[in-house]
Write an enzyme that holds these catalytic residues in place. Sequence first.
Site, PDB file in Angstrom:
ATOM      1  N   HIS A   1      -0.912  -9.425   9.214  1.00 56.76           N
ATOM      2  CA  HIS A   1      -1.050  -8.514   8.071  1.00 56.76           C
ATOM      3  C   HIS A   1      -1.958  -7.331   8.351  1.00 56.76           C
ATOM      4  O   HIS A   1      -2.414  -6.688   7.392  1.00 56.76           O
ATOM      5  CB  HIS A   1      -1.624  -9.258   6.860  1.00 56.76           C
ATOM      6  CG  HIS A   1      -0.685 -10.238   6.240  1.00 56.76           C
ATOM      7  ND1 HIS A   1       0.171  -9.914   5.219  1.00 56.76           N
ATOM      8  CD2 HIS A   1      -0.458 -11.534   6.515  1.00 56.76           C
ATOM      9  CE1 HIS A   1       0.866 -10.985   4.872  1.00 56.76           C
ATOM     10  NE2 HIS A   1       0.507 -11.980   5.649  1.00 56.76           N
TER      11      HIS A   1
ATOM     12  N   LYS B   1      -7.073  -0.087  -4.599  1.00 59.46           N
ATOM     13  CA  LYS B   1      -6.967  -0.929  -3.400  1.00 59.46           C
ATOM     14  C   LYS B   1      -8.376  -1.185  -2.881  1.00 59.46           C
ATOM     15  O   LYS B   1      -9.329  -0.544  -3.323  1.00 59.46           O
ATOM     16  CB  LYS B   1      -6.093  -0.273  -2.338  1.00 59.46           C
ATOM     17  CG  LYS B   1      -6.432   1.203  -2.060  1.00 59.46           C
ATOM     18  CD  LYS B   1      -5.440   1.843  -1.140  1.00 59.46           C
ATOM     19  CE  LYS B   1      -4.113   2.217  -1.781  1.00 59.46           C
ATOM     20  NZ  LYS B   1      -2.967   1.477  -1.343  1.00 59.46           N
ATOM     21  N   ARG B   2      -8.489  -2.124  -1.915  1.00 62.88           N
ATOM     22  CA  ARG B   2      -9.796  -2.359  -1.300  1.00 62.88           C
ATOM     23  C   ARG B   2     -10.369  -1.035  -0.792  1.00 62.88           C
ATOM     24  O   ARG B   2      -9.615  -0.135  -0.415  1.00 62.88           O
ATOM     25  CB  ARG B   2      -9.633  -3.283  -0.082  1.00 62.88           C
ATOM     26  CG  ARG B   2      -9.577  -4.728  -0.408  1.00 62.88           C
ATOM     27  CD  ARG B   2      -9.458  -5.546   0.861  1.00 62.88           C
ATOM     28  NE  ARG B   2      -8.224  -5.307   1.570  1.00 62.88           N
ATOM     29  CZ  ARG B   2      -8.122  -5.192   2.896  1.00 62.88           C
ATOM     30  NH1 ARG B   2      -9.187  -5.256   3.662  1.00 62.88           N
ATOM     31  NH2 ARG B   2      -6.950  -5.005   3.467  1.00 62.88           N
TER      32      ARG B   2
ATOM     33  N   LYS C   1      -8.083   3.452   4.469  1.00 60.00           N
ATOM     34  CA  LYS C   1      -7.285   3.715   3.268  1.00 60.00           C
ATOM     35  C   LYS C   1      -7.605   5.104   2.685  1.00 60.00           C
ATOM     36  O   LYS C   1      -6.915   5.610   1.837  1.00 60.00           O
ATOM     37  CB  LYS C   1      -7.501   2.622   2.226  1.00 60.00           C
ATOM     38  CG  LYS C   1      -7.004   1.245   2.711  1.00 60.00           C
ATOM     39  CD  LYS C   1      -7.252   0.170   1.685  1.00 60.00           C
ATOM     40  CE  LYS C   1      -6.930  -1.224   2.196  1.00 60.00           C
ATOM     41  NZ  LYS C   1      -5.517  -1.606   2.032  1.00 60.00           N
TER      42      LYS C   1
ATOM     43  N   THR D   1       1.091  -2.947  -1.083  1.00 57.14           N
ATOM     44  CA  THR D   1       1.965  -3.472  -2.127  1.00 57.14           C
ATOM     45  C   THR D   1       1.695  -2.760  -3.448  1.00 57.14           C
ATOM     46  O   THR D   1       2.553  -2.742  -4.321  1.00 57.14           O
ATOM     47  CB  THR D   1       1.789  -5.005  -2.312  1.00 57.14           C
ATOM     48  OG1 THR D   1       0.397  -5.313  -2.275  1.00 57.14           O
ATOM     49  CG2 THR D   1       2.517  -5.778  -1.231  1.00 57.14           C
TER      50      THR D   1
ATOM     51  N   LYS E   1       4.266  -1.707  -6.631  1.00 58.25           N
ATOM     52  CA  LYS E   1       4.035  -1.949  -8.067  1.00 58.25           C
ATOM     53  C   LYS E   1       4.080  -0.619  -8.828  1.00 58.25           C
ATOM     54  O   LYS E   1       4.638  -0.518  -9.919  1.00 58.25           O
ATOM     55  CB  LYS E   1       2.644  -2.569  -8.283  1.00 58.25           C
ATOM     56  CG  LYS E   1       2.515  -3.960  -7.742  1.00 58.25           C
ATOM     57  CD  LYS E   1       1.044  -4.354  -7.568  1.00 58.25           C
ATOM     58  CE  LYS E   1       0.967  -5.509  -6.598  1.00 58.25           C
ATOM     59  NZ  LYS E   1      -0.391  -5.764  -6.091  1.00 58.25           N
TER      60      LYS E   1
END
Length: 789
Positions: free
Chosen positions: A337, A523-524, A529, A629, A633
């Site tokens: 992952h 998100k984290r 990111k 993900t 969504k």
Amino acid sequence: MRTLHDNALGLFADELTHLSTQQQYQAVAVTIKGYYGKQWAATKAQADAKQTKQVYYFSIEFMPGRLMASNLLNLGIKDTVEAGLRELGLDPAAIYAAEVDPGLGNGGLGRLASAFLDSMASVGMAGNGNGIRYQYGLFQQRFVDGYQVELPDDWLREPNMWETRKENRAVIIKYGGQVELRPRANGSLQAIYHNTDDVLAVPYDTPMVGYRTGVVNTMRLWQAESVPGRAHNLADKARVDAITQILYPDDSDSAGRELRLRQEYFFVSAGIQSIMTHFKRFHQELNLLPKFVAIHINDTHPAMAVLELMRILLDEEELDWDEAWRLTVATLSYTNHTLMAEALETWPEAMFAGLLPRLYQIAGEIDRRFRARYRQQYGDLLVNRVAPLGDGQLRMAYLAVIGSHAVNGVAKLHSELLKTRVLKDLYAIFPERFSNQTNGITPRRWVQLADEPLAQLIDSKIGQPWRRDPMLLRRLSQYENNDEFLMALNAAKLANKQRLAQVIEHQLGLKVNPQAMFDVQIKRLHAYKRQLLHVFGILEAYLALKKGEKRPPRVHVFGAKAAPSYQYAKAVIKLMNAVADMVNHDPAVNQSLQVAFLPNYGVTLAEQIVPAADISEQISLAGTEASGTSNMKLMATGAITLATLDGANIEIRQAAGERAMATFGLTSEQVAFAQQNQSYRAAAQYEADPTLHRIVDMLTDGSIPGVESEGRMIRTELLDYNDSYFVLADFASYVAASRKLDQLWAEPKAWAKLALANIAASGQFSADFTVERYGRDIWQVLPSQPIES
Ligand code: DL6
């Protein structure tokens, strides 16, 4: 409702209406258990009778979210129960809100694991979760003066209504001690353990209710306890309890790392022991194991399943090595992952050997045989690079690949990068093992439950069958030029934004404009990111507005937790809060620009944010995000994605159409080229772009109050360490793509048309399809029959 009254009296010796909301919640939960209890038992009985192949999904994280509404939806009784509650004067929403959201994970990994359990039950597949019942979940995040503060998540303070303790299924886990190998009469070796430190693993089972299938599967979480009669003092007990006390112990010191290793062995050994006990109730022949059992290693944390299954087959079942190995490889499969090298776990050999001496011996033998088998064909260099033991470490990702028959990534690009970069050498040896299985989400939670206005609008146009088969959402495309529908879509979104605006006001005391564009990144918090790029985008707008430029109003909404020991991420959080403060209090800009950073991001908060998003920011550096993900969504509820060509964004663009996504930035090839040739110069970007120059300077020149040291840390990373995640390189194209969305916003129908293109294309990202593909390609498990109860 008779039963509900009885349950209220039975539990609390009082009338339902006299109870607190928490007590009412508990009484309703017990009533719901009455509905599915029979189906749960029938699912197990039918699987045993038919000898259905079982999937066991081993994961160190699970994030199921609140379960009451989802159980009711899946049982098909949500509307009836809600109507009944209202008749009794109770508010279903308040009752749902009394449930604690179990945060037994960090982010995408844990949420995916839970989506898979929901989907396996919903497609009628016999799928079981196997993990840890942490006493404390991921920390509760608060902001104090803009800094992240971590509070314990005491999620078990109120009773967990769904779980069932199965003391009769407890098993013993052995740590440490010495192993003596004694020859048996048949020539094999018997392992005898001396002076082990034993711990009891007690399972707690939670039902995973399928969507109108009658299937109720099980998530089994293990709790560590002292073996009765063996804890001699409080210190002994505390040492045992610590194993399942917290999620991700701080691994910055050796004691923390060892605790994490203990945790991993704990749930892996408990899970495999219980699988073997169940299997042997029905089968004498062990060679049938892969026919009836698939064990999935979700990321590297459970990778020692390879060693534990070997140990049981060799030492307890007395198989010879070759047969044990053949069965192990055929039973196990592994999903990677992450592309972050530091997240591929390794364990110092000395630590591993001390805590798990027998597993270490087995790892040594796997290593020896791997080297002997492949050295000639692939050469020493390659074999040294990927053998299980190397550089004094046990390398768990490599062990997982070597010990599994199937290995996959979670989006097309990620799976390619595994083959060409991260696991390149092992791909050379085992090419047939590798496949791609793009992630999925459960539209039941994110659309049907979280976005009722949208779900009802869809029903009104194409009926309800999409709720079972989300591919039918494609039928919505026929409304792409239907003004009435497009306006209704915008109205549904506005209703969600009004609801989120209330949450923001309640939590932050900030009044936001629901008519503004809601621009969301949830998100984290991680450098790759690039929440920082989003902050730079906000500062670009801030400067433009200060100069008097007109921009359509935007509300930037963030949710993000930083790992407690990740100082850089915490510095970015402080910066985000400081920028929010500056912008929100500046009357020269705050009519057009607002920032809401909601604390304590988790599944429940996501359910409030996702349906309210107009823009979904998926802006990781290309080649770093495995899949994502939240991108799925957010598209499913009609947000337009502002994205780099990374992870599953690429597949979302293919599905929804190029025009339905605003893309920008370097490609993963361009990034790799710049990295290989060391051709990127962050300082040159800074010098060349006056706006960027100004923004980077704002970090340290006092323009943003209160970020002196954090601003310096971030500036140093960008300019002195040459901006590892290419924030400066992608800045200009990010702003340009974002500005195009400003233009589109001026045309509500054109916007709604692209939102619709996203919704209509989102069906393929249902996790139901993902688990069906895993079933077909990896587990060799078919969705089974509905349960006859
Ligand atoms: O596969 C689920 C999820 C992906 O969507 C994310 O892209 C990925 O970051 C996440 N991976 C992890 C693993 N740990 N790390 N780092 O959480 O998995």
